[in-house]
Structure formats: C-alpha cells, structure tokens
Design an enzyme around this catalytic site. Structure first.
Site, PDB file in Angstrom:
ATOM      1  N   HIS A  14      54.244 -34.993 -20.022  1.00  0.00           N
ATOM      2  CA  HIS A  14      55.061 -33.814 -20.390  1.00  0.00           C
ATOM      3  C   HIS A  14      55.009 -32.834 -19.230  1.00  0.00           C
ATOM      4  CE1 HIS A  14      56.320 -30.677 -23.626  1.00  0.00           C
ATOM      5  NE2 HIS A  14      56.510 -30.140 -22.425  1.00  0.00           N
ATOM      6  N   ASN A  42      64.833 -29.725 -20.462  1.00  0.00           N
ATOM      7  CA  ASN A  42      65.378 -28.378 -20.696  1.00  0.00           C
ATOM      8  C   ASN A  42      65.703 -27.662 -19.391  1.00  0.00           C
ATOM      9  OD1 ASN A  42      62.649 -28.024 -20.039  1.00  0.00           O
ATOM     10  ND2 ASN A  42      62.441 -26.171 -21.272  1.00  0.00           N
ATOM     11  N   LYS A  96      63.990 -35.563 -26.625  1.00  0.00           N
ATOM     12  CA  LYS A  96      63.200 -34.363 -26.853  1.00  0.00           C
ATOM     13  C   LYS A  96      63.904 -33.436 -27.826  1.00  0.00           C
ATOM     14  CE  LYS A  96      59.894 -31.381 -26.334  1.00  0.00           C
ATOM     15  NZ  LYS A  96      59.439 -30.646 -25.152  1.00  0.00           N
ATOM     16  N   HIS A 168      52.173 -30.935 -26.943  1.00  0.00           N
ATOM     17  CA  HIS A 168      51.272 -29.787 -26.773  1.00  0.00           C
ATOM     18  C   HIS A 168      50.643 -29.326 -28.085  1.00  0.00           C
ATOM     19  CE1 HIS A 168      55.179 -28.056 -27.664  1.00  0.00           C
ATOM     20  NE2 HIS A 168      55.607 -28.175 -26.432  1.00  0.00           N
ATOM     21  N   ASP A 241      52.485 -30.123 -19.953  1.00  0.00           N
ATOM     22  CA  ASP A 241      53.456 -29.060 -20.220  1.00  0.00           C
ATOM     23  C   ASP A 241      53.431 -28.041 -19.095  1.00  0.00           C
ATOM     24  OD1 ASP A 241      55.488 -27.660 -21.413  1.00  0.00           O
ATOM     25  OD2 ASP A 241      54.203 -26.628 -22.852  1.00  0.00           O
ATOM     26  N   HIS A 245      57.469 -20.895 -13.824  1.00  0.00           N
ATOM     27  CA  HIS A 245      58.523 -19.880 -13.712  1.00  0.00           C
ATOM     28  C   HIS A 245      58.114 -19.000 -12.543  1.00  0.00           C
ATOM     29  CE1 HIS A 245      60.378 -20.633 -17.680  1.00  0.00           C
ATOM     30  NE2 HIS A 245      59.148 -20.839 -18.112  1.00  0.00           N
TER      31      HIS A 245
HETATM   32  C1  NCD Z   1      58.393 -24.572 -21.499  1.00  0.00           C
HETATM   33  C2  NCD Z   1      59.328 -24.215 -20.348  1.00  0.00           C
HETATM   34  O1  NCD Z   1      59.124 -23.197 -19.694  1.00  0.00           O
HETATM   35  O2  NCD Z   1      60.274 -24.961 -20.095  1.00  0.00           O
HETATM   36  N1  NCD Z   1      57.659 -23.389 -21.889  1.00  0.00           N
HETATM   37  C3  NCD Z   1      56.478 -23.340 -22.547  1.00  0.00           C
HETATM   38  O3  NCD Z   1      56.018 -22.231 -22.859  1.00  0.00           O
HETATM   39  N2  NCD Z   1      55.800 -24.427 -22.850  1.00  0.00           N
HETATM   40  C4  NCD Z   1      59.157 -25.153 -22.618  1.00  0.00           C
HETATM   41  C5  NCD Z   1      58.302 -25.830 -23.664  1.00  0.00           C
HETATM   42  O4  NCD Z   1      57.779 -26.924 -23.439  1.00  0.00           O
HETATM   43  O5  NCD Z   1      58.130 -25.235 -24.727  1.00  0.00           O
HETATM   44 ZN    ZN Z   2      57.177 -28.279 -22.303  1.00  0.00          ZN
END
Ligand code: NCD
Ligand code: ZN
Length: 332
Positions: A14, A42, A96, A168, A241, A245
């Site tokens: 992930h 995403n 997903k 997660h 995960d 950002h």
């Molecule tokens: C993920 C993202 O930034 O794409 N953010 C997160 O807080 N985990 C999206 C996700 O997996 O929920």
């Molecule tokens: Zn994620």
C-alpha cells in the site's frame, strides 16, 4: 549485540506514488527501500481504466526501472467484466474502495458500498483483490473504522470467495474482526499505526505531519495493532500507506491527511521488531504473507541492514518524512 541483519527485499502492499513532477522522486525513493509495491489509484486524475493503469506503470518504471509495480484501480463506479479484464492484463491486481469524502482525493468515492456490488461480484469472479479504505464517513472520527466493520462482515458473507484486504488497520476491534474472519480476509498494517497514537497528532501541540487517515487512535488500539504485527499471523502484513504531501500542503489551513513513511519504514520496523524480540517474524511481515495473499511469488533477493545511527532529514522530496529530525538505529 546484533549489528547486521539480512532480510528479504521488502514488499509494500500500500503506497502512494502520486503523479506529475512528484512521481519520479517518490518512485525512486520507494525503489530504494522496496522491491515491489502496490501503488494506490487516488492520483489526480485517478487510475480507473486499463489505459490509465498502463500509462501509470510506464511513468513509474521510467523513474524506477527495477521496481516491481503492482497496480490498483479506483472503484468509483461500476465496471464491465471486459474493463476489469483489460485492467488485469495491464498489471492491476486489486480494486480500491474509498468511501465518499473520507480521505485524500476521495470526493469521487462511493456513498453506499452496495451500489458497487455488481462490480464486486466480478472482482470475486476474476479473483482480483478488493482493497478497502475501511472508514464510515459519518461516524465520529476515532470510531470510523470500528463503524465500518459491519460492511466488511457483510461483504465476507455475501462474497465468500472474495479476497479482501482491510487497509491500514488501526483499531483493536478491526484487528479482532480480521482475525476472526475466514482466511481470504486480511489486513495491512502501516509503520505509523505501530508507533503513533492521537497524542502524537494533537496531544501536546498540533503535529500536522502525523495527521493521516485513519487517525492514529488510542494506546489500546495501537497495542492491538502491534500485537497483530508481532503475532506471526499471516493475515497481517506490511502496507506502509506512505502518502507524501508537500510541506506546504500539510502545514496550512485544511492540511492534507497522509504520512510520508517510505524512506524510514524498514529501519523503524527493524527497531520495533527488535524491541519486542520478534525479529524472526519480520521477514514474513515485510516479504512473505503479503505475496502469499496476493498469490504472487515471494521475493528471493536479500538485503543487508546495518546498525548505524542516522538522522532522518527534516525534509525529503519536498515532504516531511515520518520521524523527521530523529535518530534511527538501522540503515541499509
Ligand atoms: C492517503 C493519501 O494521502 O493519499 N492519506 C492518508 O491519510 N492515508 C489516502 C489514504 O490512504 O487514505
Ligand atoms: Zn493510502
């Protein structure tokens, strides 16, 4: 004292590699740590067709030619069997599911999971994996995962041959639910849910960099997730995960959810497994159970880690990594 550790080349089931200019950096960074990744869909625009999947894989490989890339597509509508087959041919192994509005880039998510049951029927038929962002959007933020479990239990009953991953996993109730369901239901565990609680987000001062979905929860929940990771139960495997950002997008009004953990994930895991005297269980957690669940060969390559302290940089690739500025004990 242990100074060296040989591990199988890790899989990350992930990861978010993003798109555009950021993609190359994140893909390269992932390839430094992992041999194989399951890339989340995403992106903007999302991965939702064979064409998009093919293009995405090409872009990832251009930056990281040695990375073994597995793909997901976003379940934002119903798909035909032909569309799913085409995606499968292009490296897609999982669908997903994001509930509407629950996390980053989920404004095209699904309001009612039953709305996409026709597609889930096909996913089961084609033996793709259903990957769930398991949070109920309208529930209280710390209970969103707990409130989602009813949907998981229902899916498990209605689609008995469907392989499902609750992504997660972050709560004691979800860990218990997964452990009690049949073998075709598994969960990924992130590195951050093993080490953080809500106190690390809002306890002393606001730490936007630890803000993610599902939220790091209570100490009791973290303990349950840790016990799952250290149990040797094949239903629980690594999916970081890692969700980078830019610093600006995290530390602003309406800051984004997501923790950048890829660069530090394995060193932190070694530390945590070592602390619990469970290092013997780490190879399966990072490079065994996940591959088995996804019905793909296990990694055969090995990587050596050495015990040498290093300081995690304050920023990497324009984002702030998990444990930025702190000292970690292990490195490649
Ligand atoms: C993920 C993202 O930034 O794409 N953010 C997160 O807080 N985990 C999206 C996700 O997996 O929920
Ligand atoms: Zn994620």
């Amino acid at each position: 004292m242990l100074q060296k550790l040989t591990l199988p080349l890790p899989d990350d089931f992930h990861i978010h590699l993003r798109q555009g200019n950021d993609l190359a950096n994140y893909a390269k960074r992932a390839a430094e740590q992992f041999g194989r990744v399951l890339a989340m869909p995403n992106t903007e625009p999302p991965i939702d067709s064979a064409e998009a999947a093919k293009q995405y894989k090409k872009e990832i490989l251009a930056a990281a030619p040695n990375l073994d890339v597995l793909l997901t597509f976003k379940l934002s509508k119903n798909y035909t069997e032909q569309e799913l087959l085409e995606m499968q041919k292009n490296g897609v192994v999982a669908a997903k599911y994001y509930p509407f509005g629950v996390t980053t880039n989920s404004q095209d998510g699904v309001s009612q999971i039953e709305d996409i049951y026709p597609t889930i029927t096909l996913i089961e038929k084609l033996d793709l994996v259903l990957s769930l962002h398991g949070e109920e959007p309208d529930a209280f933020c710390l209970d969103r995962e707990r409130e989602f479990l009813k949907h998981l239990e229902k899916l498990s009953k209605e689609f008995p041959n469907l392989r499902i991953v609750l992504e997660h996993v972050s709560t004691a109730e979800a860990v218990k639910c997964i452990a009690g369901l049949p073998q075709n239901i598994a969960a990924t565990i992130t590195v951050h849910h093993l080490i953080l609680t809500l106190d690390d987000v809002i306890g002393a001062s606001l730490k936007q960099q630890n803000f993610c979905k599902p939220l790091p929860n209570s100490p009791r929940d973290r303990e349950a997730v840790r016990q799952a990771a250290f149990s040797g139960n094949k239903k629980f495997f690594l999916g970081t995960d890692s969700a980078p950002h830019s610093l600006e997008k995290k530390e602003c009004l309406g800051g984004a959810a997501g923790i950048y953990s890829a660069p530090v994930a394995i060193p932190i895991l070694i530390e945590e497994f070592e602390k619990e005297n469970k290092l013997d269980l780490l190879p399966n957690f990072i490079a065994g159970f996940g591959a088995d669940f996804y019905k793909i060969p296990r990694q055969t390559e090995a990587v050596e880690y050495i015990k040498t302290e290093w300081q995690v940089p304050k920023t990497m690739d324009g984002a702030v990594p998990l444990r930025a500025g702190e000292t970690l004990k292990w490195q490649k």
